[in-house]
Motif scaffolding. Structure first.
Motif, short mmCIF file in Angstrom:
data_model
loop_
_atom_site.label_atom_id
_atom_site.label_comp_id
_atom_site.label_asym_id
_atom_site.label_seq_id
_atom_site.Cartn_x
_atom_site.Cartn_y
_atom_site.Cartn_z
N GLY A 242 19.96 62.53 55.19
CA GLY A 242 20.28 64.11 55.01
C GLY A 242 19.55 64.55 53.77
O GLY A 242 18.33 64.87 54.03
N ARG A 243 19.96 65.30 52.79
CA ARG A 243 19.42 66.11 51.87
C ARG A 243 18.61 65.10 50.67
O ARG A 243 17.98 65.82 49.68
N GLY A 244 18.66 63.95 50.80
CA GLY A 244 17.90 62.98 50.04
C GLY A 244 19.00 61.84 49.38
O GLY A 244 18.50 61.68 48.19
N HIS A 245 19.89 61.22 50.23
CA HIS A 245 20.90 60.49 49.45
C HIS A 245 20.44 58.99 49.93
O HIS A 245 20.23 58.63 50.97
N ILE A 246 21.19 58.39 49.21
CA ILE A 246 21.05 56.66 49.21
C ILE A 246 22.36 56.10 49.04
O ILE A 246 23.25 56.67 48.31
N PRO A 247 22.77 55.01 49.37
CA PRO A 247 23.97 54.30 49.27
C PRO A 247 24.06 53.98 47.60
O PRO A 247 23.28 53.96 46.71
#
Length: 324
Positions: A242-247
């Motif tokens: 997405g817009r730059g997300h990680i777990p």
């Protein structure tokens, strides 16, 4: 005054320079640059010189090869009669080579074109001849000078910063999602409708350091991130969602990596759209930036990796401005 009437073809190998082996499968890079020109019966209005730098499939190209290619491009561009350069190679890493050259070369009066082919030159309906002819045509044109490195493919002209390989086999194998081509080749006409704003040029050092790309997926384990740091990577690019997300589970090892001085760049795995700090939750881009991560903005992970490698190898400060 010396006329700029020469195009230099630098051949690296790839599908465009293939021959069949006894199994019937293609041997990428079997043809030298001269053999490629002769096989395809390429003709040009201006003079074309040919240099065979490598004869490799593009999966075998190395960062050392890219640095050698850059040096050769600089040498050829300094010749007053050279209007443009064409680099032909395999398509699998074509966008990487194009973006590396665009990042590291500020050629203002010499066109620089990268091309290849999806079909081997001996196959029916091969795009090898049309793509190479168009690339030479663009490289010899005044329109392409100062436009940065461009990719010419399937009669389209794309910016190195935006182009992506979008098909594994179809002739329309390259596109610029969300941006579109800079222009077109229509017969003898070369038309650039617009130019993209280029990022600043980075002069690389003598060797590019190791930078790892880490893919993000649902509930992906942070063990890959930890292993990359433990095994000596000098930089990380997160191919985030997405817009730059990680777990959320990645945040602690990410903070540890940054605290150890390892630069981390976040890119989006989507085909189009800038990353942005518009969410606030564990694993969000905002949280990563607060820890010191950098944003790749419009670049995909492979291109962000190359830009970070170039910056790390030279004297460029590792800060957000290099991804502007």
């Amino acid at each position: 005054m010396t006329m700029k009437n020469t195009v230099v073809l630098i051949s690296l190998g790839g599908t465009i320079a293939s021959l069949p082996d006894s199994s019937g499968r293609a041997v990428a890079g079997a043809l030298s640059g001269k053999e490629l020109m002769d096989t395809l019966k390429i003709e040009s209005d201006g003079q074309v010189e040919v240099i065979t730098l490598f004869q490799k499939p593009s999966n075998a190209l190395t960062t050392s090869d890219l640095l050698q290619l850059r040096t050769l491009c600089l040498e050829q561009a300094e010749r007053p009669e050279v209007a443009g350069l064409v680099v032909s190679q395999g398509t699998d890493t074509l966008e990487d080579t194009a973006y590396f050259l665009d990042t590291t070369l500020a050629l203002t009066d010499t066109a620089l074109v990268v091309t290849g082919a999806q079909r081997v030159p001996y196959a029916p309906g091969s795009d090898a001849g049309p793509n190479l002819r168009d690339a030479i045509k663009v490289a010899g044109s005044t329109e392409a000078r100062g436009a940065g490195t461009v990719v010419v493919f399937n009669e389209e002209i794309h910016s190195a910063a935006s182009v992506r390989k979008v098909s594994s086999y179809q002739l329309n194998g390259f596109a610029s999602p969300g941006v579109g081509p800079l222009g077109f080749v229509d017969g003898d006409e070369v038309r650039l409708n617009h130019r993209l704003q280029r990022s600043s040029t980075i002069v690389p050092g003598e060797q590019l350091p190791r930078v790892d790309i880490l893919p993000v997926a649902i509930d992906a384990s942070p063990a890959l991130l930890e292993a990359s740091v433990a095994s000596g990577t000098q930089g990380l690019v997160l191919d985030a969602i997405g817009r730059g997300h990680i777990p959320p589970s990645w945040i602690e090892p990410l903070g540890n990596a940054i605290s150890r001085g390892i630069p981390v760049v976040v890119a989006s795995s989507t085909h189009w759209g800038r990353i942005a700090e518009v969410y606030e939750y564990p694993g969000s881009l905002a949280e990563q930036v607060s820890l010191g991560a950098l944003k790749a903005n419009h670049l995909n992970a492979r291109k962000a990796r190359l830009r970070l490698m170039c910056a790390l190898s030279g004297n460029t400060p590792i800060e957000q401005s290099i991804f502007a």
